[in-house]
Scaffold this active site. Structure first.
Site, PDB file in Angstrom:
ATOM      1  N   GLU A 351     -16.278   8.106  20.772  1.00 25.25           N
ATOM      2  CA  GLU A 351     -16.804   9.471  20.896  1.00 25.25           C
ATOM      3  C   GLU A 351     -17.574   9.932  19.652  1.00 25.25           C
ATOM      4  O   GLU A 351     -17.502  11.100  19.287  1.00 25.25           O
ATOM      5  CB  GLU A 351     -15.656  10.456  21.189  1.00 25.25           C
ATOM      6  CG  GLU A 351     -14.965  10.149  22.504  1.00 25.25           C
ATOM      7  CD  GLU A 351     -13.783  11.069  22.792  1.00 25.25           C
ATOM      8  OE1 GLU A 351     -13.638  11.454  23.961  1.00 25.25           O
ATOM      9  OE2 GLU A 351     -13.011  11.381  21.868  1.00 25.25           O
ATOM     10  N   THR A 493      -2.149  14.107  21.910  1.00 25.44           N
ATOM     11  CA  THR A 493      -1.160  15.179  21.848  1.00 25.44           C
ATOM     12  C   THR A 493      -1.759  16.573  21.625  1.00 25.44           C
ATOM     13  O   THR A 493      -1.063  17.459  21.134  1.00 25.44           O
ATOM     14  CB  THR A 493      -0.116  14.886  20.751  1.00 25.44           C
ATOM     15  OG1 THR A 493      -0.798  14.800  19.495  1.00 25.44           O
ATOM     16  CG2 THR A 493       0.630  13.607  21.022  1.00 25.44           C
TER      17      THR A 493
HETATM   18  C1  ACM Z   1     -10.379   8.132  23.413  1.00 29.71           C
HETATM   19  O1  ACM Z   1      -9.710   8.552  24.372  1.00 29.71           O
HETATM   20  N1  ACM Z   1     -11.250   8.915  22.798  1.00 29.71           N
HETATM   21  C2  ACM Z   1     -10.236   6.775  22.929  1.00 29.71           C
END
Ligand code: ACM
Length: 785
Positions: A351, A493
């Site tokens: 991301e 989390t």
């Molecule tokens: C992720 O869920 N950004 C690896």
């Protein structure tokens, strides 16, 4: 503002394990073993309920009775260690404390643990023989012996009879995959050393062997780096959004902080190693870097200072591409590497939206200097550099599947989270792969549609879906299949503030992950797993492992037949265990009515229901009370959310009170809109909506255009009611106040046009862009004329 719970029963939350045992006993099951399921004194347990299912079980005749006087024999340090671990766990979970005999002791009626390097059945494998004369656990390595001991522990807890009788059998067992993992995120919410150890203990009972520790992210830097103390001093604290970040006593900001010292990391790593769990640390680069850049602004690309984020989502903040920054990354890695003896180091890579690199003249200049044709190539250069650096320190690089978007060193391992495509591509290119697809193995997704679920992502990933996930893609050529190292469940989390909720998300789904990781594919059987699961739940109770009750409770949906003063109640258990109920207020028992079809009830009515397995309730019964008024009320959990592009539905917690229980709301963060299907509008004059606000704490990056907010028509926007669904006609509207009342809520009443009748789909939505907060619906009530 502090918002109080909308009042759905949260009875079970307060029960705790002791309360749960008492409640189950009161329900007719009996943890002490004197109830319907108690064994005759000389009988072996009927069902050999083990999780994960061993590769091979051969039943034999008779049983072995394990008592406090049973000698434990073990030769050599490793075997003695395993024997001592077995004894300690048996004492804790079964209340029996057999003793480790002196070295070289022998004898009948003993349990013998032995490592025999001549056993050539592969790493982590073991053989377990139970006969009336004694028990033998033999393995080629310490890990295999430990897993044999874990199986033996499960055999000692098949039931709750006073006598611990193990069925005679032979088990030959070995894992299907070498990577059986779980990822813990202490960055968004922090987990103490003691809590991480509890996670490790629970993993060990399931024969999981890899803990991926996500130590750095936008919201927090969680590991001490001596060369860069500000990483934890500044990067280790954030001020939570809204009331959660204000000290109620002083009104001052209340930071949320936490990090592990290097001594604590060593302690946790050693604790895990003693349980044959390898810890893979993650330092996420070049994105998810806000906390680090907040500590050392020269690592970023912006002139404006950052703070560790109190929001969730995808952030644009990337490390810059200066040589000094690359050296910083290497220095951090060099400090982390000696703390983690395992072979892998995770460098993240996910991301990393490239907006800042695209916008930065300096990054663009560096890309030209380094010969990177675009931003992804720049990330690839960084990954290649870190791969080499790690290899120089004896470590293998692993990263999220985005690292495949550019050239990737052949030795790099890919953790595939965005579905199966990345895994296929990686394996075909010769990379090792760990399967961790978000659609099947992300445990922050809720596991049932029960209104009792804690906060999380309500795109439900059920126990069956986790169980049915097959790590080796069917399309992958046979000669490439060896590149699939195994699987891993990930638990982010953001929405998991307490350890109780963490455990709720983990169990029982991690038991399904464990079975997929361990058991030969041909031996897996979901129906059979469900039959073995109740024994596992009772082990959780024995060892203090919290787990979700929602899959084991009964959900109810009532449809009101107002004309006749009756309702039809549909009961269900998410896992399809049998449902038994009463309508006289009594506790459901093994012989209470078995639910088989929707129940017609005359109002007012109370339905109490529990799910049963072999005569015992699986969780405390739930009560559903109905009268004519209650059937005209819907909580947000009982409403659908409106379809929206992007459709990111979240189950979110209120921002207050700072301590204690907070209300929870279902919200599509791209569109604050709820749908009441088939609302009975006969005689209805108005609809009353109880609404509150929570912080709008989301960074949407490239999803921002998906936000759909109807323009406000007055100063603070309005609550609109539409008929015939969300594209239908607006039939009522109430202006919103600037803020809710002191209790955090406001009651809004919208008069409906006269002459409405029959059942219609009502859409309830808030207009306007009210950031930094957003309106949430708590409850809607149809009011009669
Ligand atoms: C992720 O869920 N950004 C690896």
């Amino acid at each position: 503002m502090t918002i109080h719970s909308s009042g759905l029963p949260h009875r079970w939350r307060a029960l705790g394990i002791a309360g749960l045992l008492a409640a189950l006993a009161a329900c007719g099951g009996d943890p002490a073993g004197h109830g319907p399921a108690a064994q005759a004194p000389d009988a072996a347990p009927a069902r050999v309920s083990l999780i994960p299912q061993p590769a091979r079980i051969e039943p034999a005749q008779g049983r072995f009775v394990l008592t406090a006087a049973t000698p434990l024999l073990a030769e050599g340090e490793q075997a003695r260690t395993v024997a001592a671990q077995f004894a300690a766990l048996l004492a804790k979970g079964r209340g029996l404390a057999p003793e480790l005999a002196a070295d070289g002791a022998g004898g009948e009626g003993a349990i013998r643990f032995a490592i025999d390097p001549a056993r050539a059945t592969g790493a982590e494998s073991y053989r377990l023989d139970v006969s009336p004369q004694g028990v033998d656990v033999v393995a080629g390595d310490a890990a295999g012996l430990f897993y044999g001991a874990m199986t033996l522990l499960q055999l000692a807890t098949l039931d709750d009879a006073d006598t611990v009788a193990l069925p005679a059998l032979r088990i030959e067992d070995a894992p299907r995959f070498g990577w059986r993992g779980f990822m813990l995120d202490p960055a968004r919410h922090f987990w103490s050393v003691e809590q991480v150890k509890q996670v490790i203990d629970a993993m060990a009972l399931h024969k999981l062997n890899t803990l991926h520790w996500h130590l750095t992210d936008d919201q927090g830097w969680r590991i001490e780096i001596k060369q860069y103390p500000k990483l934890t001093e500044i990067g280790g604290c954030r001020i939570p959004a809204g009331d959660g970040g204000i000290d109620p006593a002083s009104g001052q900001p209340r930071p949320y902080c936490g990090f592990y010292t290097q001594d604590q990391v060593r302690e946790v790593v050693a604790y895990a190693a003693a349980r044959h769990i390898s810890i893979v640390p993650e330092f996420d680069v070049p994105g998810h870097a806000t906390a680090a850049i907040a500590a050392y602004p020269e690592l970023g690309t912006l002139d404006t200072p950052l703070v560790p984020s109190s929001e969730w989502g995808v952030f644009p903040n990337l490390f810059n591409t200066e040589e000094a920054t690359f050296r910083f990354l290497e220095n951090v890695i060099a400090e982390m590497v000696p703390l983690f003896p395992g072979p892998y180091f995770h460098i993240g890579g996910d991301e990393a939206v490239k907006d800042q690199w695209e916008a930065s003249a300096r990054v663009q200049q560096r890309m030209r200097e380094l010969g990177a044709k675009d931003e992804m190539a720049m990330q690839s250069l960084l990954v290649a550099r870190l791969e080499k650096f790690l290899a120089g320190h004896g470590k293998r690089l692993i990263g999220w599947d985005e690292i495949l978007e550019g050239p990737l060193p052949a030795q790099a391992t890919v953790m595939s989270w965005r579905g199966g495509e990345g895994a296929l591509k990686a394996a075909r290119e010769g990379h090792d792969v760990v399967m961790a697809p978000s659609g099947d193995l992300y445990l922050d997704y809720l596991q049932t549609s029960s209104p009792q679920e804690p906060p999380g992502r309500p795109a439900t990933i059920t126990l069956q879906q986790v169980y049915d996930f097959e790590p080796v893609p069917a399309e992958l050529e046979a000669e490439r299949q060896g590149h699939i190292l195994g699987l891993q469940a990930n638990l982010w989390t953001e929405h998991t503030r307490t350890f109780e909720r963490l455990q709720h998300h983990m169990f029982p789904r991690l038991a399904a992950v464990a079975e997929t990781g361990w058991t030969p594919a041909a031996r897996k059987d979901y129906r059979d797993f469900l039959q073995r699961l109740p024994a596992q739940l009772r082990r959780y109770q024995r060892w203090g492992i919290g787990y979700a009750l929602t899959p084991f409770q009964v959900d109810a949906v009532a449809r009101d037949e107002r004309a006749t003063g009756t309702a039809t109640v549909t009961l269900s258990n998410p896992l399809d265990y049998e449902v038994r109920y009463t309508t006289d207020g009594g506790e459901p028992q093994a012989d209470s009515a078995l639910y088989s079809a929707p129940l017609p009830v005359t109002l007012p009515a109370t339905v109490r229901a529990a799910a049963f397995f072999e005569g015992r309730p699986l969780a405390p019964a739930r009560d559903y009370a109905y009268d004519a008024a209650s059937l005209r009320v819907r909580s947000d959990e009982q409403l659908a959310t409106c379809p929206a592009a992007g459709d990111l539905l979240l189950r979110l917690e209120d921002d207050g009170p700072a301590d204690g229980e907070r209300a929870i709301f279902n919200l599509t963060i791209f569109y604050p809109c709820w749908l009441w299907s088939e609302a009975d509008l006969d005689g209805v004059a108005s609809i009353k909506v109880r609404a509150g606000t929570i912080p709008y704490y989301f960074q949407l990056a490239h999803d921002e255009p998906h936000r759909r907010f109807e323009p406000a028509r007055s100063a603070h926007g309005e609550l609109d009611i539409l008929a015939d669904g969300c594209e239908g006609e607006r039939i009522a509207s109430v202006p919103l106040p600037a803020a809710p009342e002191a209790d955090g809520f406001v009651e809004l009443t919208a008069a409906l046009p006269q002459g409405l009748s029959g059942r219609q789909d009502l859409c309830l939505r808030f207009t306007g862009d009210t950031r930094p907060r957003t309106w949430v619906l708590d409850r809607a009530t149809l009011q009669l004329r």
